[in-house]
Design a protein around this motif. Structure first.
Motif, PDB file in Angstrom:
ATOM      1  N   ARG A 154      12.160  -4.802  13.399  1.00 60.53           N
ATOM      2  CA  ARG A 154      13.412  -5.410  13.808  1.00 60.53           C
ATOM      3  C   ARG A 154      13.184  -6.876  14.149  1.00 60.53           C
ATOM      4  O   ARG A 154      12.358  -7.209  15.007  1.00 60.53           O
ATOM      5  CB  ARG A 154      14.000  -4.681  15.025  1.00 60.53           C
ATOM      6  N   PRO A 155      13.881  -7.782  13.482  1.00 59.56           N
ATOM      7  CA  PRO A 155      13.677  -9.209  13.735  1.00 59.56           C
ATOM      8  C   PRO A 155      14.152  -9.625  15.116  1.00 59.56           C
ATOM      9  O   PRO A 155      15.181  -9.160  15.612  1.00 59.56           O
ATOM     10  CB  PRO A 155      14.502  -9.876  12.627  1.00 59.56           C
ATOM     11  N   ARG A 156      13.371 -10.508  15.712  1.00 62.94           N
ATOM     12  CA  ARG A 156      13.715 -11.097  17.011  1.00 62.94           C
ATOM     13  C   ARG A 156      13.202 -12.533  16.983  1.00 62.94           C
ATOM     14  O   ARG A 156      12.111 -12.846  17.459  1.00 62.94           O
ATOM     15  CB  ARG A 156      13.086 -10.307  18.150  1.00 62.94           C
ATOM     16  N   GLY A 157      13.972 -13.390  16.348  1.00 56.18           N
ATOM     17  CA  GLY A 157      13.534 -14.773  16.205  1.00 56.18           C
ATOM     18  C   GLY A 157      12.420 -14.890  15.179  1.00 56.18           C
ATOM     19  O   GLY A 157      12.526 -14.392  14.056  1.00 56.18           O
ATOM     20  N   ALA A 158      11.332 -15.522  15.556  1.00 58.83           N
ATOM     21  CA  ALA A 158      10.247 -15.817  14.617  1.00 58.83           C
ATOM     22  C   ALA A 158       9.469 -14.573  14.200  1.00 58.83           C
ATOM     23  O   ALA A 158       8.775 -14.593  13.176  1.00 58.83           O
ATOM     24  CB  ALA A 158       9.298 -16.839  15.235  1.00 58.83           C
ATOM     25  N   ARG A 176       3.646  -6.660  15.644  1.00 58.48           N
ATOM     26  CA  ARG A 176       4.619  -7.649  15.199  1.00 58.48           C
ATOM     27  C   ARG A 176       4.057  -8.381  13.991  1.00 58.48           C
ATOM     28  O   ARG A 176       2.853  -8.328  13.703  1.00 58.48           O
ATOM     29  CB  ARG A 176       4.953  -8.640  16.307  1.00 58.48           C
ATOM     30  N   ALA A 177       4.957  -9.058  13.278  1.00 50.40           N
ATOM     31  CA  ALA A 177       4.579  -9.864  12.121  1.00 50.40           C
ATOM     32  C   ALA A 177       5.663 -10.921  11.935  1.00 50.40           C
ATOM     33  O   ALA A 177       6.790 -10.770  12.438  1.00 50.40           O
ATOM     34  CB  ALA A 177       4.448  -8.994  10.872  1.00 50.40           C
ATOM     35  N   PRO A 178       5.368 -12.004  11.227  1.00 47.53           N
ATOM     36  CA  PRO A 178       6.396 -13.015  10.992  1.00 47.53           C
ATOM     37  C   PRO A 178       7.642 -12.412  10.343  1.00 47.53           C
ATOM     38  O   PRO A 178       7.538 -11.589   9.428  1.00 47.53           O
ATOM     39  CB  PRO A 178       5.696 -14.015  10.060  1.00 47.53           C
ATOM     40  N   SER A 179       8.815 -12.809  10.811  1.00 47.29           N
ATOM     41  CA  SER A 179      10.070 -12.228  10.333  1.00 47.29           C
ATOM     42  C   SER A 179      10.258 -12.379   8.836  1.00 47.29           C
ATOM     43  O   SER A 179      10.871 -11.522   8.181  1.00 47.29           O
ATOM     44  CB  SER A 179      11.264 -12.858  11.072  1.00 47.29           C
ATOM     45  N   GLY A 183      10.319  -7.856   4.303  1.00 42.88           N
ATOM     46  CA  GLY A 183      10.437  -7.147   3.029  1.00 42.88           C
ATOM     47  C   GLY A 183       9.163  -6.484   2.568  1.00 42.88           C
ATOM     48  O   GLY A 183       9.195  -5.602   1.706  1.00 42.88           O
ATOM     49  N   ASP A 184       8.016  -6.858   3.139  1.00 45.72           N
ATOM     50  CA  ASP A 184       6.746  -6.269   2.727  1.00 45.72           C
ATOM     51  C   ASP A 184       6.649  -4.789   3.057  1.00 45.72           C
ATOM     52  O   ASP A 184       5.818  -4.061   2.486  1.00 45.72           O
ATOM     53  CB  ASP A 184       5.572  -6.986   3.410  1.00 45.72           C
ATOM     54  N   LEU A 197       3.197  -4.982   7.466  1.00 47.02           N
ATOM     55  CA  LEU A 197       3.728  -6.277   7.063  1.00 47.02           C
ATOM     56  C   LEU A 197       2.599  -7.299   7.007  1.00 47.02           C
ATOM     57  O   LEU A 197       1.613  -7.191   7.768  1.00 47.02           O
ATOM     58  CB  LEU A 197       4.795  -6.770   8.051  1.00 47.02           C
ATOM     59  N   GLY A 198       2.756  -8.283   6.163  1.00 48.79           N
ATOM     60  CA  GLY A 198       1.795  -9.369   6.128  1.00 48.79           C
ATOM     61  C   GLY A 198       1.773 -10.118   7.446  1.00 48.79           C
ATOM     62  O   GLY A 198       2.811 -10.368   8.043  1.00 48.79           O
ATOM     63  N   GLY A 199       0.576 -10.457   7.904  1.00 49.71           N
ATOM     64  CA  GLY A 199       0.446 -11.153   9.180  1.00 49.71           C
ATOM     65  C   GLY A 199       0.577 -10.254  10.384  1.00 49.71           C
ATOM     66  O   GLY A 199       0.816 -10.727  11.498  1.00 49.71           O
ATOM     67  N   GLU A 200       0.404  -8.941  10.193  1.00 50.35           N
ATOM     68  CA  GLU A 200       0.560  -7.984  11.297  1.00 50.35           C
ATOM     69  C   GLU A 200      -0.464  -8.227  12.392  1.00 50.35           C
ATOM     70  O   GLU A 200      -1.647  -8.479  12.125  1.00 50.35           O
ATOM     71  CB  GLU A 200       0.398  -6.566  10.752  1.00 50.35           C
ATOM     72  N   GLU A 201      -0.004  -8.158  13.633  1.00 49.29           N
ATOM     73  CA  GLU A 201      -0.905  -8.223  14.780  1.00 49.29           C
ATOM     74  C   GLU A 201      -0.481  -7.190  15.806  1.00 49.29           C
ATOM     75  O   GLU A 201       0.711  -6.892  15.961  1.00 49.29           O
ATOM     76  CB  GLU A 201      -0.930  -9.613  15.397  1.00 49.29           C
ATOM     77  N   VAL A 202      -1.449  -6.638  16.500  1.00 46.92           N
ATOM     78  CA  VAL A 202      -1.195  -5.641  17.542  1.00 46.92           C
ATOM     79  C   VAL A 202      -0.900  -6.363  18.848  1.00 46.92           C
ATOM     80  O   VAL A 202      -1.680  -7.214  19.280  1.00 46.92           O
ATOM     81  CB  VAL A 202      -2.398  -4.701  17.710  1.00 46.92           C
ATOM     82  N   VAL A 203       0.218  -6.029  19.470  1.00 46.61           N
ATOM     83  CA  VAL A 203       0.536  -6.625  20.776  1.00 46.61           C
ATOM     84  C   VAL A 203       0.187  -5.677  21.923  1.00 46.61           C
ATOM     85  O   VAL A 203      -0.127  -6.128  23.020  1.00 46.61           O
ATOM     86  CB  VAL A 203       2.010  -7.057  20.857  1.00 46.61           C
TER      87      VAL A 203
END
Length: 595
Positions: A154-158, A176-179, A183-184, A197-203
């Motif tokens: 779910r997008p939340r800004g960037a 999270r990942a860049p918005s 589509g990935d 998603l590309g650029g995925e990081e664990v928060v």
């Protein structure tokens, strides 16, 4: 022909039409029922349980009683809010409580623990002959669930936020990942080691958080407005008492935590990364105080609100446009909402409308207007109303009307309003009509209603609702949709054109073939002959074809629950397939009791 007249007649004469419905099943199922339709007969399935000892009987204290009524020492008073003293039982009545000695909030009473152990041992003995079937059912149910999966980003800004689950792990992982990479998700290969998603990081990895703990349940997990900090709460005891932490997502270091501060699970960021709001509880675990915490400050946290009435619970959330913090406090019959302007450092908490007996309301904000769901006027359901966004504005509340001048939600019996989300250009309302969950998209021209459309779907019996939205300027919404034969799907729908729909994600159900099953919806008259009770039915097509051809009865599992105003929806259940594949018909009676 899908009317099932035989089944409908059976339902009409059954006792499910009580406010609370029991589930009926055969106490000694046959061997044919216990195996899937496609499986060969197994030996010994229908064997009766071996003789077992009688169930353990706890002792009774016949002289034990609790006083109910006017006695100040009574602990069993259940009078309505605001009931006059003249209605209380006076003198109080002694209510027998022979098993009251078993109340043990600390779980330390040896006699109680021994009795529970004896109950468990009895259950194991009485059902020992079903051990093989339990293992088989567990294997089938587990096999219908894809353990390695992810929630809809779910997008939340960037950034787009989502969580992942992994086979063999007890807890989820927040990511999270860049918005721009949302589509990935359609290209994910399903492997645990592959990013969704590309650029995925664990928060936040809840598995790591739970290490060394006997219990772990997270409350809120929220990133700060800049996305640089993460605030999260967690309960390690199971009694809904949490602590919270603030973590720097760049360094991974915890930058704020007070091990002596117990809180309710709710956390809300202010307008920037420096302010965090939280709620504390009283000795009875009732959320009642709201504080503002300035991160990095030596000053004591500021107490903003205290609810002194023990009938009321308090909570906090932020408006979708980010302008206001809401402090809501409510009992079962009455509510009150306060607001704080997050963009004004000198703002004070103010009340939207002072509590009025048996008036409930909720508030959202859009472009200088409160959009209010309320039963003011004694309506059986919530009305949709509006008023200028100002304190103590109860006298200015008015119904929101469509182009024809009629109220969109008038609080009547035909249409109920459950929730409102206020976007810049539209309102999205959720509720119920015809006994089925519904979603309405309301287009706005200023504060005037330009259009109002109820979203339509092909299946008659279904469940639908909005998911969390984080962007006030959104051009589309996402709804979660499923039915008794359709697994959960998340569908994007444009606000300006409800026919423009895109399925973003469908829950994978390994081995499921939708064409083998069918569902339908019918109604049965209540005992007084006045009320139509909705009934949803799901079954295997081949089972129903044999029933119609031969007239042979089929095992039917009838379920219904309606207490506390809860509604059981016609939703999908992967674990239900084990029952359907053994030739059962599953029926939900959509009864609804008081709340």
């Amino acid at each position: 022909d899908m009317q099932l007249p035989t089944l409908a007649r059976a339902l009409a004469s059954s006792s499910f039409l009580l406010g609370r419905c029991r589930a009926f099943h055969r106490s000694v199922p046959s061997a044919a029922f216990l195996r899937p339709a496609s499986a060969p007969a197994r030996r010994g399935t229908s064997a009766m349980a071996a003789a077992v000892l009688p169930p353990p009987a706890p002792r009774r204290e016949e002289a034990r009683a609790i006083l109910a009524g006017a006695d100040p020492a009574s602990t069993l008073a259940r009078q309505a809010e605001g009931a006059p003293a003249s209605l209380l039982l006076d003198p109080p009545v002694a209510v027998p409580d022979p098993y009251g000695w078993m109340r043990d909030e600390k779980r330390e009473n040896v006699e109680v623990l021994d009795h529970l152990a004896a109950e468990n041992a009895y259950t194991e003995a009485a059902t020992a002959h079903l051990a093989g079937l339990r293992e088989e059912l567990y294997g089938e149910m587990l096999g219908s669930i894809r353990e390695t999966d992810f929630t809809l980003p779910r997008p939340r800004g960037a950034y787009a936020y989502y969580s992942r689950s992994f086979e063999g792990k007890s807890y989820g992982v927040h990511c999270r990942a860049p918005s721009e990479n949302v589509g990935d998700a359609t290209e994910w290969n399903g492997a645990a080691g592959s990013p969704v998603l590309g650029g995925e990081e664990v928060v936040l990895d809840v598995n790591a958080l739970a290490e060394g703990e006997k219990y772990c349940s997270t409350g809120n997990v929220k990133t700060s407005p800049s996305h640089k900090l993460l605030a999260y709460s967690a309960d390690f005891s199971g009694d809904e008492t949490c602590q919270f932490w603030v973590k720097d997502l760049e360094s991974g270091e915890v930058v704020d935590h007070n091990p002596k501060l117990d809180v309710y699970g709710q956390l809300v960021w202010g307008s920037d990364d420096s302010t965090l709001f939280y709620v504390t509880m009283d000795a009875a675990h009732r959320p009642y105080k709201v504080y503002r915490r300035i991160l990095g400050s030596d000053a004591e946290d500021e107490l903003l609100f205290t609810e002194t009435d023990e009938l009321y619970w308090s909570g906090i959330h932020k408006s979708l446009d980010g302008k206001y913090l809401y402090v809501s406090t409510s009992s079962k019959e009455t509510s009150e909402v306060h607001f704080l302007d997050l963009n004004d450092p000198n703002a004070k908490l103010q009340c939207v409308a002072a509590r009025r007996k048996k008036v409930r309301y909720r508030v959202e904000h859009r472009e200088g207007t409160w959009w209010i769901a309320s039963n003011v006027g004694g309506t059986p359901n919530m009305r949709l109303m509006s008023a200028p966004a100002a304190p103590e504005c109860a006298s200015e509340w008015k119904d929101v009307a469509g182009a024809d001048g009629a109220a969109i939600f008038d609080g009547g019996y035909e249409r109920s309003l459950g929730g409102v989300t206020a976007f810049r250009t539209h309102l999205v309302c959720s509720g119920r009509e015809g006994g089925i969950p519904r979603v309405w998209v309301v287009g706005l021209d200023g504060d005037d209603v330009a259009s109002a459309e109820m979203l339509a779907f092909d299946e008659e019996a279904h469940d639908v609702g909005t998911v969390a939205h984080h962007e006030y300027d959104a051009a589309s919404i996402v709804v979660a949709y499923d039915s008794m034969v359709t697994p959960l799907s998340h569908i994007s729908i444009r606000l300006d054109d409800a026919s423009a729909r895109t399925v973003l994600k469908t829950k994978a159900v390994p081995g499921y073939n939708r064409s083998l099953y069918a569902c339908e919806r019918t109604t049965v008259k209540s005992r007084d002959g006045e009320t139509d009770v909705p009934v949803s039915v799901v079954y295997r097509r081949d089972v129903m074809e044999r029933h119609r051809a031969s007239g042979t009865p089929v095992p039917t599992h009838l379920y219904g629950y309606g207490s506390y105003g809860a509604c059981m929806e016609a939703s999908f259940s992967a674990t239900r397939l084990a029952l359907l594949d053994r030739g059962a018909v599953y029926v939900i009676a959509h009864v609804r009791g008081g709340g």
